[in-house]
Design a protein around this motif. Sequence first.
Motif, PDB file in Angstrom:
ATOM      1  N   LYS A   1      -0.076  -2.638  -2.527  1.00 29.69           N
ATOM      2  CA  LYS A   1      -1.497  -2.571  -2.872  1.00 29.69           C
ATOM      3  C   LYS A   1      -2.112  -1.256  -2.387  1.00 29.69           C
ATOM      4  CE  LYS A   1      -5.774  -5.231  -2.422  1.00 29.69           C
ATOM      5  NZ  LYS A   1      -6.374  -6.447  -1.832  1.00 29.69           N
ATOM      6  N   LEU A   2      -1.763  -0.833  -1.181  1.00 25.67           N
ATOM      7  CA  LEU A   2      -2.270   0.446  -0.671  1.00 25.67           C
ATOM      8  C   LEU A   2      -1.851   1.606  -1.555  1.00 25.67           C
ATOM      9  CD1 LEU A   2      -1.740   0.114   3.186  1.00 25.67           C
ATOM     10  CD2 LEU A   2      -3.912   0.628   2.048  1.00 25.67           C
TER      11      LEU A   2
ATOM     12  N   HIS B   1      -6.477   0.662   4.674  1.00 26.83           N
ATOM     13  CA  HIS B   1      -7.079   1.383   3.549  1.00 26.83           C
ATOM     14  C   HIS B   1      -8.164   2.360   4.000  1.00 26.83           C
ATOM     15  CE1 HIS B   1      -9.729   1.920  -0.006  1.00 26.83           C
ATOM     16  NE2 HIS B   1      -8.556   2.159  -0.573  1.00 26.83           N
ATOM     17  N   PRO B   2      -9.101   1.967   4.882  1.00 22.14           N
ATOM     18  CA  PRO B   2     -10.132   2.923   5.301  1.00 22.14           C
ATOM     19  C   PRO B   2      -9.545   4.155   6.015  1.00 22.14           C
ATOM     20  CG  PRO B   2     -10.714   0.703   6.016  1.00 22.14           C
ATOM     21  CD  PRO B   2      -9.324   0.636   5.473  1.00 22.14           C
ATOM     22  N   ILE B   3      -8.470   3.973   6.752  1.00 24.36           N
ATOM     23  CA  ILE B   3      -7.830   5.081   7.447  1.00 24.36           C
ATOM     24  C   ILE B   3      -7.300   6.088   6.434  1.00 24.36           C
ATOM     25  CG2 ILE B   3      -5.895   5.735   8.956  1.00 24.36           C
ATOM     26  CD1 ILE B   3      -6.136   2.827  10.127  1.00 24.36           C
ATOM     27  N   ILE B   4      -6.555   5.599   5.461  1.00 25.07           N
ATOM     28  CA  ILE B   4      -5.986   6.479   4.436  1.00 25.07           C
ATOM     29  C   ILE B   4      -7.097   7.155   3.643  1.00 25.07           C
ATOM     30  CG2 ILE B   4      -4.570   6.558   2.343  1.00 25.07           C
ATOM     31  CD1 ILE B   4      -2.990   4.162   3.519  1.00 25.07           C
ATOM     32  N   LYS B   5      -8.098   6.398   3.268  1.00 23.82           N
ATOM     33  CA  LYS B   5      -9.213   6.924   2.492  1.00 23.82           C
ATOM     34  C   LYS B   5      -9.939   8.047   3.259  1.00 23.82           C
ATOM     35  CE  LYS B   5     -13.260   5.225   0.022  1.00 23.82           C
ATOM     36  NZ  LYS B   5     -14.118   4.072  -0.224  1.00 23.82           N
ATOM     37  N   ASP B   6     -10.173   7.852   4.551  1.00 23.17           N
ATOM     38  CA  ASP B   6     -10.831   8.885   5.356  1.00 23.17           C
ATOM     39  C   ASP B   6      -9.980  10.144   5.470  1.00 23.17           C
ATOM     40  OD1 ASP B   6     -12.991   7.203   5.735  1.00 23.17           O
ATOM     41  OD2 ASP B   6     -12.500   6.707   7.808  1.00 23.17           O
ATOM     42  N   ILE B   7      -8.681   9.975   5.663  1.00 22.57           N
ATOM     43  CA  ILE B   7      -7.794  11.144   5.776  1.00 22.57           C
ATOM     44  C   ILE B   7      -7.727  11.870   4.441  1.00 22.57           C
ATOM     45  CG2 ILE B   7      -5.411  11.880   6.231  1.00 22.57           C
ATOM     46  CD1 ILE B   7      -5.321   9.501   8.282  1.00 22.57           C
ATOM     47  N   ALA B   8      -7.713  11.144   3.342  1.00 26.99           N
ATOM     48  CA  ALA B   8      -7.692  11.766   2.004  1.00 26.99           C
ATOM     49  C   ALA B   8      -8.976  12.540   1.721  1.00 26.99           C
ATOM     50  CB  ALA B   8      -7.456  10.707   0.935  1.00 26.99           C
TER      51      ALA B   8
ATOM     52  N   LEU C   1      -0.825   6.607  12.872  1.00 31.63           N
ATOM     53  CA  LEU C   1       0.458   5.959  13.122  1.00 31.63           C
ATOM     54  C   LEU C   1       0.201   4.476  13.318  1.00 31.63           C
ATOM     55  CD1 LEU C   1       3.476   5.982  14.136  1.00 31.63           C
ATOM     56  CD2 LEU C   1       2.556   6.517  16.382  1.00 31.63           C
ATOM     57  N   SER C   2       1.008   3.655  12.659  1.00 30.67           N
ATOM     58  CA  SER C   2       0.918   2.212  12.836  1.00 30.67           C
ATOM     59  C   SER C   2       2.304   1.686  13.169  1.00 30.67           C
ATOM     60  CB  SER C   2       0.404   1.537  11.565  1.00 30.67           C
ATOM     61  OG  SER C   2       0.405   0.132  11.717  1.00 30.67           O
ATOM     62  N   ILE C   3       2.404   0.980  14.262  1.00 25.89           N
ATOM     63  CA  ILE C   3       3.669   0.374  14.672  1.00 25.89           C
ATOM     64  C   ILE C   3       3.532  -1.128  14.485  1.00 25.89           C
ATOM     65  CG2 ILE C   3       5.295   0.046  16.563  1.00 25.89           C
ATOM     66  CD1 ILE C   3       4.215   2.724  17.696  1.00 25.89           C
ATOM     67  N   GLY C   4       4.404  -1.682  13.667  1.00 24.58           N
ATOM     68  CA  GLY C   4       4.327  -3.092  13.325  1.00 24.58           C
ATOM     69  C   GLY C   4       3.722  -3.249  11.947  1.00 24.58           C
ATOM     70  N   PRO C   5       3.674  -4.472  11.434  1.00 22.25           N
ATOM     71  CA  PRO C   5       3.172  -4.686  10.072  1.00 22.25           C
ATOM     72  C   PRO C   5       1.682  -4.380   9.971  1.00 22.25           C
ATOM     73  CG  PRO C   5       3.562  -6.784  11.157  1.00 22.25           C
ATOM     74  CD  PRO C   5       4.086  -5.715  12.078  1.00 22.25           C
ATOM     75  N   LEU C   6       1.311  -3.683   8.923  1.00 22.06           N
ATOM     76  CA  LEU C   6      -0.091  -3.345   8.712  1.00 22.06           C
ATOM     77  C   LEU C   6      -0.660  -4.192   7.589  1.00 22.06           C
ATOM     78  CD1 LEU C   6      -0.086  -1.530   5.913  1.00 22.06           C
ATOM     79  CD2 LEU C   6       0.699   0.241   7.457  1.00 22.06           C
ATOM     80  N   THR C   7      -1.987  -4.149   7.455  1.00 19.95           N
ATOM     81  CA  THR C   7      -2.650  -4.861   6.362  1.00 19.95           C
ATOM     82  C   THR C   7      -3.446  -3.865   5.531  1.00 19.95           C
ATOM     83  OG1 THR C   7      -4.677  -5.330   7.583  1.00 19.95           O
ATOM     84  CG2 THR C   7      -2.900  -6.975   7.741  1.00 19.95           C
ATOM     85  N   TYR C   8      -3.613  -4.202   4.273  1.00 22.88           N
ATOM     86  CA  TYR C   8      -4.424  -3.379   3.373  1.00 22.88           C
ATOM     87  C   TYR C   8      -5.834  -3.220   3.946  1.00 22.88           C
ATOM     88  CZ  TYR C   8      -7.222  -1.985  -0.609  1.00 22.88           C
ATOM     89  OH  TYR C   8      -8.097  -1.318  -1.418  1.00 22.88           O
ATOM     90  N   ARG C   9      -6.437  -4.321   4.329  1.00 28.43           N
ATOM     91  CA  ARG C   9      -7.822  -4.302   4.806  1.00 28.43           C
ATOM     92  C   ARG C   9      -8.020  -3.347   5.967  1.00 28.43           C
ATOM     93  NH1 ARG C   9      -8.897  -9.216   7.638  1.00 28.43           N
ATOM     94  NH2 ARG C   9      -8.730  -7.940   9.469  1.00 28.43           N
TER      95      ARG C   9
END
Length: 187
Positions: free
Chosen positions: A93-94, A176-183, A165-173
């Motif tokens: 989804k991400l 998503h804001p992290i990726i969106k801000d970096i983009a 960096l995320s260690i362990g399973p991540l969630t879309y919720r």
Amino acid sequence: MAVAGLLALAAGTLTACGSTQKEDNSTGSLGAAKGSSSQYVQPGERTVIPTLKGTTLDGEQADIARMRGQVVVINIWGSWCAPCRKEAPELRKLSQKTEPLGVRFLGIDIRDNKSAAKAFERNYGITYPSIYDPDGRTATGFRQLAPRAVPTTYVLDKQGRVAALSIGPLTYRDFHPIIKDIAAEKA
């Protein structure tokens, strides 16, 4: 959050699938899924530029150096890893929702066999490429931030630096804001 904090987080994790230690740091912790620990690095503090290249599960060559200028999400996974199965729909989804922002995804399939890995991608609808890394050596290109647990996810900014960096399973919720801000950051 300085890179030293990320190093401490990475050093504190275990090598078992999904095993992590949660670090609570008010300047760097992000809302993350239970069992996950995510960290964001401020643009002025980003120093780690990983090298990473290899052959994908489909036999193509992948090299993150050729992806500079784009935000790249890199996920370390294995078909044998229960937390990886849990996060696979979230990553799908991400990737779909951030593709219009110019974000690219790349997986690194470690300690796996090729047929199981390809079945994993089919079963979860993963369409982005994954480097096939049965001996787990490809991810050492992250140097001091090399993964200590599976799954581990990195977000590289447009200059190719580790921005999150995320260690362990991540969630879309949560991610998503992290990726969106970096983009949205200027190159």
